[in-house]
Design an enzyme around this catalytic site. Structure first.
Site, PDB file in Angstrom:
ATOM      1  CB  SER A 191      -0.735   0.000   1.324  1.00  0.00           C
ATOM      2  OG  SER A 191      -1.374   1.313   1.474  1.00  0.00           O
ATOM      3  CG  HIS A 223     -11.456   0.228   0.249  1.00  0.00           C
ATOM      4  ND1 HIS A 223     -10.597   0.676  -0.539  1.00  0.00           N
ATOM      5  CD2 HIS A 223     -10.629   0.192   1.547  1.00  0.00           C
ATOM      6  CE1 HIS A 223      -9.325   1.155  -0.098  1.00  0.00           C
ATOM      7  NE2 HIS A 223      -9.649   0.908   1.199  1.00  0.00           N
ATOM      8  CE  LYS A 243      -7.572  -3.524  -3.049  1.00  0.00           C
ATOM      9  NZ  LYS A 243      -8.101  -2.517  -2.252  1.00  0.00           N
ATOM     10  CB  THR A 258      -6.954   1.961  -4.572  1.00  0.00           C
ATOM     11  OG1 THR A 258      -6.116   0.833  -4.585  1.00  0.00           O
ATOM     12  CG2 THR A 258      -7.973   1.938  -3.625  1.00  0.00           C
ATOM     13  CE1 TYR A 304      -6.363   4.459  -1.906  1.00  0.00           C
ATOM     14  CE2 TYR A 304      -4.970   4.208  -0.150  1.00  0.00           C
ATOM     15  CZ  TYR A 304      -6.124   4.069  -0.509  1.00  0.00           C
ATOM     16  OH  TYR A 304      -6.772   2.974   0.052  1.00  0.00           O
TER      17      TYR A 304
END
Ligand SMILES: Cc1cc2nc3c(=O)[nH]c(=O)nc-3n(C[C@H](O)[C@H](O)[C@H](O)COP(=O)(O)O)c2cc1C
Ligand SMILES: CC(C)CC(=O)C(=O)O
Length: 382
Positions: A90, A260, A236, A139, A113
């Site tokens: 992440s 999520h 995603k 994402t 992100y």
């Protein structure tokens, strides 16, 4: 682990309706088992974006995993390598992109992100590329964080610090406090400039994301990323056929069907509920991964039978990590591997590659997706 951390991991948005829908969706399908099939050897292996996987389960991107065990992301990446699967790092990790790359030879993807500051975003992508991550996973379901009321109630902040409301929680979990304070200081180096924080500063994750995350991200940014990232691109957080078609038009190599883990828009259907319409829309033009509520090997088998190529897990491996570090994550993957293997054995289907909708009985009820699901099941069953 302290309650505020458990709640951060386990919790979802608002009333957690979607968290529960994820689990319920698996229960809506039952198996159609075949007998008198030679199942003396089974094959769980597959490939994802050309990379071999020993089992069709990968470790999804989770922010702050390094708060569950010191160097948590490195340990999870090492576990994935040992079990011959993929680890997705992440953006919101505690260990940096480079630390994880240096420590873990696993097939690694980087989850992105998009920051309001595009130079920060560009630099994250360039760091991931330089560090040898094989795919970029954007994402798309977090323009801002969902309303996680457990975190609000607990006053959850990063880096965690003692407050009047959590001091008892910390005292009751001294093992965690000792482990974390004895380990090298958490860096949060991808997203927090800890050097710029004074000792008493800490931020709520929700407050931080609403300041930094870009709510104006569109499909044009997918094109922008294409120019920055030469490898496979994964989206995603797709939950509709419309978005899946659009993703394919933009040439993405894989889609993660995901809500999520019920942490964003509460009221979305279970992830498995929307899988058939997406499989139908994609028509094999991109690989499909499913996440949300995968807890048993039989769940993985159901998702594959409906057209996913692999499943991602989030919370299950975090609990393994919190309880047993790297070997805890390996144990979670091993339990899933054994359960998938036994399900194939009893289902009369020796290879995951052979799974299709003919091994499932669909939901009979009248809930919203059932018409579409029946049509997709019929089509998949050929
Ligand atoms: C604690 C936690 C942190 C997460 N952080 C991220 C993240 O940083 N980026 C992301 O794309 N998804 C994140 N997710 C979502 C997971 O990647 C995944 O979609 C979800 O956990 C799947 O559901 P499951 O937990 O039921 O397996 C997070 C999930 C959890 C539980
Ligand atoms: C730190 C968070 C923004 C990570 C996340 O995506 C989540 O908690 O679901």
């Amino acid at each position: 682990m302290p309650r505020f951390l458990f709640d951060f991991v386990e919790g979802g948005a608002d009333d957690e309706v979607t968290v529960h829908a994820n689990r319920r969706a698996f229960g809506d399908y039952s198996f159609r088992a075949r007998t008198l099939v030679d199942v003396s050897t089974r094959d769980l292996s597959t490939t994802l974006l050309g990379q071999p996987l020993a089992l069709p389960v990968i470790l999804g991107p989770v922010g702050l995993a390094g708060l569950l065990a010191p160097r948590g992301e490195v340990l999870a990446a090492e576990a994935a390598a040992r079990k011959e699967t993929v680890f997705v790092l992440s953006t919101m990790s505690v260990c940096t992109i480079e630390e994880v790359a240096a420590a873990a030879p696993a097939s690694r993807w980087f989850q992105l992100y998009i920051w309001k500051d595009r130079e920060v975003t560009r630099s994250l992508v360039e760091r991931a590329r330089a560090a040898g991550y094989s795919a970029l996973c954007l994402t798309v379901d977090v323009p801002d964080m969902g309303n996680r009321e457990r975190d609000v109630r607990n006053g959850f902040v990063v880096p965690p610090r003692p407050t009047p409301s959590n001091v008892l929680d910390l005292l009751l979990h001294l093992g965690w406090v000792m482990r974390m304070t004895r380990s090298p200081r958490a860096t949060f180096g991808n997203f927090l400039d800890t050097k710029a924080l004074s000792r008493r500063d800490a931020v709520s994750v929700a407050g931080y994301t609403s300041r930094q995350f870009d709510q104006s991200v569109t499909w044009a940014d997918v094109e922008w990323l294409r120019g920055l990232w030469p490898g496979p691109l994964v989206l995603k957080g797709i939950t509709t056929a419309e978005d899946a078609r659009r993703a394919v038009q933009h040439g993405v190599e894989a889609i993660v069907v995901s809500n999520h883990g019920g942490r964003q828009l509460d009221g979305l259907p279970g992830a498995l509920d929307v899988l058939p319409e997406i499989v139908e829309a994609v028509e094999g033009r991109a690989e499909i991964v499913l996440d949300g509520g995968v807890r048993r090997g039989s769940d993985v088998v159901k998702a594959l039978a409906l057209g996913a190529r692999a499943c991602m897990i989030g919370r299950p491996f975090l609990y393994g990590l919190a309880a047993g570090g790297q070997s805890g994550v390996e144990l979670v993957l091993e339990l899933l591997r054994k359960e998938i293997d036994r399900t194939l054995l009893l289902l009369g289907c020796p290879r995951v590659a052979q799974l299709d909708a003919s091994y499932l009985r669909g939901p009979e009820g009248a809930h919203a997706g059932s018409e579409i699901q029946r049509a997709a099941l019929k089509r998949l069953a050929g």
